[in-house]
Design a protein around this motif. Structure first.
Motif, PDB file in Angstrom:
ATOM      1  N   PRO A  80       0.881  -1.274  -0.036  1.00  0.00           N
ATOM      2  CA  PRO A  80      -0.538   0.092   0.121  1.00  0.00           C
ATOM      3  C   PRO A  80       1.246   1.250   0.556  1.00  0.00           C
ATOM      4  O   PRO A  80       0.304   1.988  -0.616  1.00  0.00           O
ATOM      5  N   GLY A  81       2.394   1.306   0.339  1.00  0.00           N
ATOM      6  CA  GLY A  81       3.085   2.452   0.591  1.00  0.00           C
ATOM      7  C   GLY A  81       3.180   2.659  -0.683  1.00  0.00           C
ATOM      8  O   GLY A  81       3.314   4.110  -1.066  1.00  0.00           O
ATOM      9  N   ALA A  82       3.675   1.378  -1.205  1.00  0.00           N
ATOM     10  CA  ALA A  82       4.307   2.170  -2.401  1.00  0.00           C
ATOM     11  C   ALA A  82       3.380   2.518  -3.377  1.00  0.00           C
ATOM     12  O   ALA A  82       3.747   3.640  -4.571  1.00  0.00           O
ATOM     13  N   LEU A  83       1.526   1.954  -3.065  1.00  0.00           N
ATOM     14  CA  LEU A  83       0.462   2.395  -4.693  1.00  0.00           C
ATOM     15  C   LEU A  83       0.281   3.679  -3.664  1.00  0.00           C
ATOM     16  O   LEU A  83      -0.249   4.168  -5.042  1.00  0.00           O
ATOM     17  N   ALA A  84       0.884   4.022  -3.029  1.00  0.00           N
ATOM     18  CA  ALA A  84       0.103   5.839  -2.612  1.00  0.00           C
ATOM     19  C   ALA A  84       1.754   6.706  -3.277  1.00  0.00           C
ATOM     20  O   ALA A  84       1.527   7.408  -3.560  1.00  0.00           O
ATOM     21  N   TYR A  85       2.778   5.821  -3.001  1.00  0.00           N
ATOM     22  CA  TYR A  85       3.669   7.306  -3.193  1.00  0.00           C
ATOM     23  C   TYR A  85       3.594   7.378  -5.420  1.00  0.00           C
ATOM     24  O   TYR A  85       3.801   7.978  -5.694  1.00  0.00           O
ATOM     25  N   MET A  86       3.296   5.743  -6.010  1.00  0.00           N
ATOM     26  CA  MET A  86       3.256   5.960  -7.843  1.00  0.00           C
ATOM     27  C   MET A  86       2.251   6.936  -7.698  1.00  0.00           C
ATOM     28  O   MET A  86       2.057   7.670  -8.545  1.00  0.00           O
ATOM     29  N   GLY A  87       0.939   6.843  -6.333  1.00  0.00           N
ATOM     30  CA  GLY A  87      -0.197   8.164  -6.926  1.00  0.00           C
ATOM     31  C   GLY A  87       0.188   9.039  -6.977  1.00  0.00           C
ATOM     32  O   GLY A  87      -0.372  10.281  -7.247  1.00  0.00           O
ATOM     33  N   PHE A  88       0.636   9.019  -5.195  1.00  0.00           N
ATOM     34  CA  PHE A  88       1.472  10.850  -5.806  1.00  0.00           C
ATOM     35  C   PHE A  88       2.058  11.303  -6.783  1.00  0.00           C
ATOM     36  O   PHE A  88       1.695  12.506  -6.963  1.00  0.00           O
ATOM     37  N   ASN A  89       3.401  10.474  -7.183  1.00  0.00           N
ATOM     38  CA  ASN A  89       3.827  10.525  -8.976  1.00  0.00           C
ATOM     39  C   ASN A  89       2.950  10.703  -9.592  1.00  0.00           C
ATOM     40  O   ASN A  89       3.147  11.915 -10.117  1.00  0.00           O
ATOM     41  N   MET A  90       2.064  10.551  -9.940  1.00  0.00           N
ATOM     42  CA  MET A  90       0.715  10.258 -11.105  1.00  0.00           C
ATOM     43  C   MET A  90       0.130  12.086 -10.963  1.00  0.00           C
ATOM     44  O   MET A  90      -0.163  12.130 -12.121  1.00  0.00           O
ATOM     45  N   ALA A  91      -0.453  11.779  -9.939  1.00  0.00           N
ATOM     46  CA  ALA A  91      -1.152  13.151  -8.819  1.00  0.00           C
ATOM     47  C   ALA A  91      -0.477  14.338  -9.837  1.00  0.00           C
ATOM     48  O   ALA A  91      -0.773  15.050 -10.220  1.00  0.00           O
ATOM     49  N   LEU A  92       1.552  14.371  -9.169  1.00  0.00           N
ATOM     50  CA  LEU A  92       2.141  15.461  -9.142  1.00  0.00           C
ATOM     51  C   LEU A  92       2.210  15.831 -10.587  1.00  0.00           C
ATOM     52  O   LEU A  92       2.025  16.715 -11.020  1.00  0.00           O
ATOM     53  N   ASP A  93       2.522  14.634 -11.721  1.00  0.00           N
ATOM     54  CA  ASP A  93       3.125  14.304 -13.322  1.00  0.00           C
ATOM     55  C   ASP A  93       1.760  15.578 -13.565  1.00  0.00           C
ATOM     56  O   ASP A  93       1.732  16.249 -14.463  1.00  0.00           O
ATOM     57  N   TRP A  94       0.140  14.780 -13.068  1.00  0.00           N
ATOM     58  CA  TRP A  94      -1.036  15.555 -14.011  1.00  0.00           C
ATOM     59  C   TRP A  94      -1.214  17.113 -13.735  1.00  0.00           C
ATOM     60  O   TRP A  94      -1.124  18.171 -14.232  1.00  0.00           O
ATOM     61  N   SER A  95      -0.889  17.300 -11.637  1.00  0.00           N
ATOM     62  CA  SER A  95      -1.312  18.771 -11.338  1.00  0.00           C
ATOM     63  C   SER A  95      -0.540  19.900 -12.470  1.00  0.00           C
ATOM     64  O   SER A  95      -0.541  20.897 -12.909  1.00  0.00           O
ATOM     65  N   ILE A  96       1.180  19.429 -11.665  1.00  0.00           N
ATOM     66  CA  ILE A  96       1.968  20.800 -12.226  1.00  0.00           C
ATOM     67  C   ILE A  96       2.377  20.249 -13.871  1.00  0.00           C
ATOM     68  O   ILE A  96       1.965  21.209 -14.741  1.00  0.00           O
ATOM     69  N   GLY A  97       1.976  18.735 -14.480  1.00  0.00           N
ATOM     70  CA  GLY A  97       1.664  18.912 -16.088  1.00  0.00           C
ATOM     71  C   GLY A  97       0.548  19.797 -16.667  1.00  0.00           C
ATOM     72  O   GLY A  97       0.982  20.227 -17.801  1.00  0.00           O
ATOM     73  N   SER A  98      -0.293  19.827 -16.333  1.00  0.00           N
ATOM     74  CA  SER A  98      -1.134  20.502 -16.554  1.00  0.00           C
ATOM     75  C   SER A  98      -0.801  22.140 -16.785  1.00  0.00           C
ATOM     76  O   SER A  98      -1.619  23.389 -17.677  1.00  0.00           O
ATOM     77  N   ILE A  99      -0.479  22.659 -16.308  1.00  0.00           N
ATOM     78  CA  ILE A  99       0.342  24.126 -16.026  1.00  0.00           C
ATOM     79  C   ILE A  99       0.888  24.489 -17.513  1.00  0.00           C
ATOM     80  O   ILE A  99       1.875  23.674 -17.887  1.00  0.00           O
ATOM     81  N   PRO A 100       0.438  25.367 -18.498  1.00  0.00           N
ATOM     82  CA  PRO A 100       1.141  25.616 -19.712  1.00  0.00           C
ATOM     83  C   PRO A 100       2.885  26.202 -19.438  1.00  0.00           C
ATOM     84  O   PRO A 100       3.323  26.327 -18.403  1.00  0.00           O
ATOM     85  N   VAL A 101       3.361  25.464 -20.143  1.00  0.00           N
ATOM     86  CA  VAL A 101       4.678  25.600 -20.733  1.00  0.00           C
ATOM     87  C   VAL A 101       5.694  25.371 -19.853  1.00  0.00           C
ATOM     88  O   VAL A 101       6.284  23.856 -19.414  1.00  0.00           O
ATOM     89  N   ILE A 102       5.379  25.609 -17.646  1.00  0.00           N
ATOM     90  CA  ILE A 102       6.293  25.282 -16.811  1.00  0.00           C
ATOM     91  C   ILE A 102       5.747  23.673 -16.924  1.00  0.00           C
ATOM     92  O   ILE A 102       6.846  22.570 -16.144  1.00  0.00           O
ATOM     93  N   GLY A 103       4.532  23.260 -16.959  1.00  0.00           N
ATOM     94  CA  GLY A 103       4.100  21.423 -16.760  1.00  0.00           C
ATOM     95  C   GLY A 103       4.870  20.598 -18.062  1.00  0.00           C
ATOM     96  O   GLY A 103       5.383  19.926 -17.889  1.00  0.00           O
ATOM     97  N   ASP A 104       5.528  21.583 -19.407  1.00  0.00           N
ATOM     98  CA  ASP A 104       5.869  20.906 -20.085  1.00  0.00           C
ATOM     99  C   ASP A 104       6.813  20.764 -19.944  1.00  0.00           C
ATOM    100  O   ASP A 104       7.976  19.329 -20.474  1.00  0.00           O
TER     101      ASP A 104
END
Length: 144
Positions: A80-104
């Motif tokens: 469960p700890g690994a899955l939570a960390y993987m979820g965090f990585n995905m959420a971080l990638d999505w949230s920051i990735g959604s910001i134009p230019v900086i996200g790219d």
């Protein structure tokens, strides 16, 4: 009572089958994060980077393979700890990735899918090492 591993429910996911699943996840992660290197740099880009050029929608589409990697990690028995960390990585990638230019730029540098598959491999290896350690300490019982 201990929780059953998803592996115990699927007899096909043992030994070489696990290695094949992880190899397939590696291919998916590389496709998403590192198809090719930008010439003259050490920066790898993949489909995630290109999809990220479409604000919000592209990053949302790129989240589907990331969610699939986490689903497969759960099926393979990640903790469960690994899955939570993987979820965090995905959420971080999505949230920051959604910001134009900086996200790219972030998408090209962070490589969340590759991180998650590496995390899965380390997590499963650690579990296997613990299992070997426990079985090595188990006393032999002789009957008769």
């Amino acid at each position: 009572m201990t929780a059953k591993s998803p592996l115990s429910d699927d007899p096909a996911l043992h030994g070489p089958a696990i290695d094949a699943e992880i190899a397939a996840l590696h291919r998916l992660a590389r496709r998403m994060d590192a198809i090719f290197r930008i010439p003259g740099t050490s920066v790898d880009v993949g489909l995630d980077t290109f999809l990220g050029l479409i604000p919000v929608v592209g990053d949302t589409l790129a989240a589907a393979p990331s969610a699939y990697i986490i689903y497969k990690a759960h099926r393979l028995g990640a903790t469960p700890g690994a899955l939570a960390y993987m979820g965090f990585n995905m959420a971080l990638d999505w949230s920051i990735g959604s910001i134009p230019v900086i996200g790219d730029i972030f998408d090209a540098a962070y490589n969340a899918n590759i991180r998650n598959v590496s995390l899965l491999e380390k997590n499963l290896a650690k579990q296997a090492a613990r299992a070997r350690d426990v079985s090595a300490r188990r006393p032999e019982i002789r009957l008769g």
